[in-house]
Design a protein around this motif. Structure first.
Motif, PDB file in Angstrom:
ATOM      1  N   PRO A  21      -2.559  -2.393  -0.747  1.00 28.67           N
ATOM      2  CA  PRO A  21      -1.975  -1.089  -0.401  1.00 28.67           C
ATOM      3  C   PRO A  21      -2.525  -0.527   0.917  1.00 28.67           C
ATOM      4  O   PRO A  21      -1.781   0.075   1.697  1.00 28.67           O
ATOM      5  CB  PRO A  21      -2.350  -0.196  -1.581  1.00 28.67           C
ATOM      6  CG  PRO A  21      -2.451  -1.153  -2.723  1.00 28.67           C
ATOM      7  CD  PRO A  21      -3.075  -2.389  -2.123  1.00 28.67           C
ATOM      8  N   ARG A  22      -3.804  -0.739   1.184  1.00 26.15           N
ATOM      9  CA  ARG A  22      -4.376  -0.273   2.459  1.00 26.15           C
ATOM     10  C   ARG A  22      -3.754  -1.017   3.622  1.00 26.15           C
ATOM     11  O   ARG A  22      -3.457  -0.448   4.666  1.00 26.15           O
ATOM     12  CB  ARG A  22      -5.890  -0.455   2.444  1.00 26.15           C
ATOM     13  CG  ARG A  22      -6.569   0.453   1.417  1.00 26.15           C
ATOM     14  CD  ARG A  22      -8.042   0.288   1.425  1.00 26.15           C
ATOM     15  NE  ARG A  22      -8.558   0.848   2.672  1.00 26.15           N
ATOM     16  CZ  ARG A  22      -9.806   0.739   3.072  1.00 26.15           C
ATOM     17  NH1 ARG A  22     -10.672   0.096   2.326  1.00 26.15           N
ATOM     18  NH2 ARG A  22     -10.195   1.272   4.204  1.00 26.15           N
ATOM     19  N   PHE A  24      -0.784  -2.399   3.618  1.00 23.77           N
ATOM     20  CA  PHE A  24       0.618  -1.994   3.727  1.00 23.77           C
ATOM     21  C   PHE A  24       0.760  -0.650   4.435  1.00 23.77           C
ATOM     22  O   PHE A  24       1.740  -0.399   5.125  1.00 23.77           O
ATOM     23  CB  PHE A  24       1.282  -1.953   2.351  1.00 23.77           C
ATOM     24  CG  PHE A  24       2.758  -1.804   2.428  1.00 23.77           C
ATOM     25  CD1 PHE A  24       3.551  -2.838   2.885  1.00 23.77           C
ATOM     26  CD2 PHE A  24       3.369  -0.619   2.078  1.00 23.77           C
ATOM     27  CE1 PHE A  24       4.933  -2.699   2.978  1.00 23.77           C
ATOM     28  CE2 PHE A  24       4.744  -0.467   2.160  1.00 23.77           C
ATOM     29  CZ  PHE A  24       5.523  -1.517   2.619  1.00 23.77           C
ATOM     30  N   LYS A  25      -0.229   0.210   4.269  1.00 30.44           N
ATOM     31  CA  LYS A  25      -0.213   1.492   4.984  1.00 30.44           C
ATOM     32  C   LYS A  25      -0.217   1.243   6.490  1.00 30.44           C
ATOM     33  O   LYS A  25       0.506   1.909   7.234  1.00 30.44           O
ATOM     34  CB  LYS A  25      -1.428   2.323   4.561  1.00 30.44           C
ATOM     35  CG  LYS A  25      -1.429   3.718   5.072  1.00 30.44           C
ATOM     36  CD  LYS A  25      -2.613   4.485   4.495  1.00 30.44           C
ATOM     37  CE  LYS A  25      -2.605   5.911   4.984  1.00 30.44           C
ATOM     38  NZ  LYS A  25      -3.729   6.675   4.461  1.00 30.44           N
ATOM     39  N   ARG A  26      -1.004   0.259   6.934  1.00 32.83           N
ATOM     40  CA  ARG A  26      -1.019  -0.082   8.360  1.00 32.83           C
ATOM     41  C   ARG A  26       0.285  -0.729   8.787  1.00 32.83           C
ATOM     42  O   ARG A  26       0.776  -0.498   9.891  1.00 32.83           O
ATOM     43  CB  ARG A  26      -2.199  -1.003   8.672  1.00 32.83           C
ATOM     44  CG  ARG A  26      -3.531  -0.297   8.577  1.00 32.83           C
ATOM     45  CD  ARG A  26      -4.669  -1.053   9.236  1.00 32.83           C
ATOM     46  NE  ARG A  26      -4.630  -2.485   9.074  1.00 32.83           N
ATOM     47  CZ  ARG A  26      -5.349  -3.178   8.196  1.00 32.83           C
ATOM     48  NH1 ARG A  26      -6.178  -2.552   7.391  1.00 32.83           N
ATOM     49  NH2 ARG A  26      -5.258  -4.493   8.133  1.00 32.83           N
ATOM     50  N   SER A  28       3.218  -0.114   7.546  1.00 30.89           N
ATOM     51  CA  SER A  28       4.214   0.963   7.630  1.00 30.89           C
ATOM     52  C   SER A  28       4.129   1.725   8.945  1.00 30.89           C
ATOM     53  O   SER A  28       5.141   2.200   9.460  1.00 30.89           O
ATOM     54  CB  SER A  28       4.033   1.944   6.476  1.00 30.89           C
ATOM     55  OG  SER A  28       4.254   1.295   5.252  1.00 30.89           O
ATOM     56  N   ALA A  29       2.928   1.851   9.476  1.00 29.50           N
ATOM     57  CA  ALA A  29       2.737   2.578  10.727  1.00 29.50           C
ATOM     58  C   ALA A  29       2.978   1.701  11.956  1.00 29.50           C
ATOM     59  O   ALA A  29       3.055   2.214  13.067  1.00 29.50           O
ATOM     60  CB  ALA A  29       1.321   3.150  10.773  1.00 29.50           C
ATOM     61  N   THR A  40      14.272   0.304   8.265  1.00 31.48           N
ATOM     62  CA  THR A  40      13.210  -0.688   8.101  1.00 31.48           C
ATOM     63  C   THR A  40      13.686  -2.048   8.602  1.00 31.48           C
ATOM     64  O   THR A  40      14.873  -2.381   8.522  1.00 31.48           O
ATOM     65  CB  THR A  40      12.770  -0.807   6.627  1.00 31.48           C
ATOM     66  OG1 THR A  40      13.891  -1.153   5.827  1.00 31.48           O
ATOM     67  CG2 THR A  40      12.152   0.497   6.138  1.00 31.48           C
ATOM     68  N   TYR A  44       8.899  -5.176   7.879  1.00 32.17           N
ATOM     69  CA  TYR A  44       8.523  -4.246   6.819  1.00 32.17           C
ATOM     70  C   TYR A  44       8.881  -4.812   5.442  1.00 32.17           C
ATOM     71  O   TYR A  44       8.064  -4.790   4.522  1.00 32.17           O
ATOM     72  CB  TYR A  44       9.228  -2.911   7.036  1.00 32.17           C
ATOM     73  CG  TYR A  44       8.904  -1.865   5.993  1.00 32.17           C
ATOM     74  CD1 TYR A  44       7.846  -0.992   6.186  1.00 32.17           C
ATOM     75  CD2 TYR A  44       9.667  -1.751   4.833  1.00 32.17           C
ATOM     76  CE1 TYR A  44       7.550  -0.017   5.240  1.00 32.17           C
ATOM     77  CE2 TYR A  44       9.378  -0.787   3.886  1.00 32.17           C
ATOM     78  CZ  TYR A  44       8.317   0.071   4.097  1.00 32.17           C
ATOM     79  OH  TYR A  44       8.017   1.020   3.148  1.00 32.17           O
TER      80      TYR A  44
END
Length: 72
Positions: A21-22, A24-26, A28-29, A40, A44
């Protein structure tokens, strides 16, 4: 040996739940995650699928580790 296997499965699950999840946060940005219209991209979507697979593996690892401990 079953206890060792269960611990390895739990560690694997914990890693997947914390790391993906960490990551994936990057993703997404990342500018490659969205096109100019804001939709998307394949970049993505591929990473979203990888995240989903990692979380399913984590759940399976917890289940397998629990079953190993209950069996032993």
């Amino acid at each position: 040996m079953e206890l060792f296997a269960a611990i390895i499965l739990f560690i694997s699950a914990l890693f997947n739940v914390i790391a993906w999840p960490r990551f994936f946060k990057r993703v997404s940005a990342d500018p490659r995650a969205h096109d100019t219209a804001g939709n998307t991209t394949a970049f993505y979507r591929v990473h979203a699928v990888l995240l989903g697979i990692a979380l399913v593996i984590a759940a399976a690892s917890v289940l397998a580790g629990t079953l190993l401990l209950l069996r032993g």
